[in-house]
Design an enzyme around this catalytic site. Sequence first.
Site, PDB file in Angstrom:
ATOM      1  N   PRO A 237       0.812  -1.227   0.000  1.00 48.22           N
ATOM      2  CG  PRO A 237      -0.834  -1.567   1.616  1.00 48.22           C
ATOM      3  CD  PRO A 237       0.472  -2.123   1.115  1.00 48.22           C
ATOM      4  CB  SER A 238       1.204   4.204   0.948  1.00 45.02           C
ATOM      5  OG  SER A 238       0.089   4.117   1.792  1.00 45.02           O
ATOM      6  NE  ARG A 239       1.052   3.211  -6.959  1.00 50.68           N
ATOM      7  CZ  ARG A 239      -0.199   2.753  -6.866  1.00 50.68           C
ATOM      8  NH1 ARG A 239      -0.580   2.060  -5.812  1.00 50.68           N
ATOM      9  NH2 ARG A 239      -1.061   2.968  -7.835  1.00 50.68           N
ATOM     10  CG  LEU A 240       5.189   3.470   1.402  1.00 50.50           C
ATOM     11  CD1 LEU A 240       5.036   3.710   2.906  1.00 50.50           C
ATOM     12  CD2 LEU A 240       6.280   4.384   0.856  1.00 50.50           C
ATOM     13  CG  HIS A 241       5.565  -0.905  -4.440  1.00 54.16           C
ATOM     14  ND1 HIS A 241       4.229  -1.143  -4.202  1.00 54.16           N
ATOM     15  CD2 HIS A 241       5.609   0.091  -5.357  1.00 54.16           C
ATOM     16  CE1 HIS A 241       3.505  -0.348  -4.966  1.00 54.16           C
ATOM     17  NE2 HIS A 241       4.317   0.421  -5.660  1.00 54.16           N
TER      18      HIS A 241
END
Length: 215
Positions: free
Chosen positions: A192-196
Site C-alpha cells: 500500500p501507499s506505493r511503499l513496495h
Amino acid sequence: MSEWINKLRDSHADFDKGGLIDSIGNNPFDGFSLWFDEAISNNEIEVNACVLSTVDLSVLQSTSRIVYLKELKNEQFIFYTNYNSQKGKELLENPKASLLFFWPGLQRQVRIEGLVEKVSSEESDAYFASRPRESQLGAWASNQSEILNDRNELIFRLEELDAKYPDHVPRPPHWGGYGLSPKLIEFWQGLPSRLHDRLIFQKMDNNWSTFRKNP
Ligand SMILES: Cc1cc2nc3c(=O)[nH]c(=O)nc-3n(C[C@H](O)[C@H](O)[C@H](O)COP(=O)(O)O)c2cc1C
C-alpha cells in the site's frame, strides 16, 4: 487513447495483496521456487512466461520478448529458442541478459540479470524430444527472426519437413537451450501507499549479498 488513459489513472491495483518480503530466506533460487509455486497456486496465467531482454552491441539497443522458462537447474534459468534468431545473435556477441517475471494476481515482480550460455546438446536433445511433433517440425520450418515474404513459404516448408521426417524428428542444430546464471535477483512485492518492498540479492565473489532498495 487519452480518454482511456484518464479512465485508468485511478484504477490501478491497490497493492494490498502481500506483506513485507519475509519468506524468501537466504537462497534466492529457493526463494524464486517458492514464489513460482505460489504463483501456480494462485492460478496466475502463463506463470513461466517472462520477458527476456538482450542488447545488440553494435547499436547499443536493447530488445525484449517473451520466452517460457522451462527449468531452474544448477542455479541456471533455462529457456529454449533458435540460436540463429535475433536474440541468439545478440547473445553470441553479448551474453549479458535479463529475465523479468510479473505475477499480477500476487502483485509480484522478479528481475533476474546475468550471463547466458548454451545448455549441453544432450540437454537440448532431451527437451526437444519431449516436445510435440508439430513443435519439432515448426522449429525446423521457422527461420526465426528472418524476413518472411510470403506465409505460404512457411507452410510449404512445414509440409516438406513432415514428409522428410515421417517418424523421428531430430533436433535442428540451431535450436536449443540457454541457461542464465544470475548475478542479481530482485524480488518485488507491491504494498500500500506505493511503499513496495524490494529485496535484492547480488552476487559478489561467489557470495550473495542482500539489501533493500527504495520503491
Ligand atoms: C507467451 C509467449 C511465449 C513464448 N515463448 C517463446 C520461447 O520459449 N522461445 C522462443 O524462442 N520464443 C518464444 N516466444 C516468441 C518470442 O516472444 C519471440 O517472438 C521470438 O522468439 C523471436 O524473438 P527474436 O526475433 O527477438 O529473437 C513466445 C512468445 C509468447 C507471447
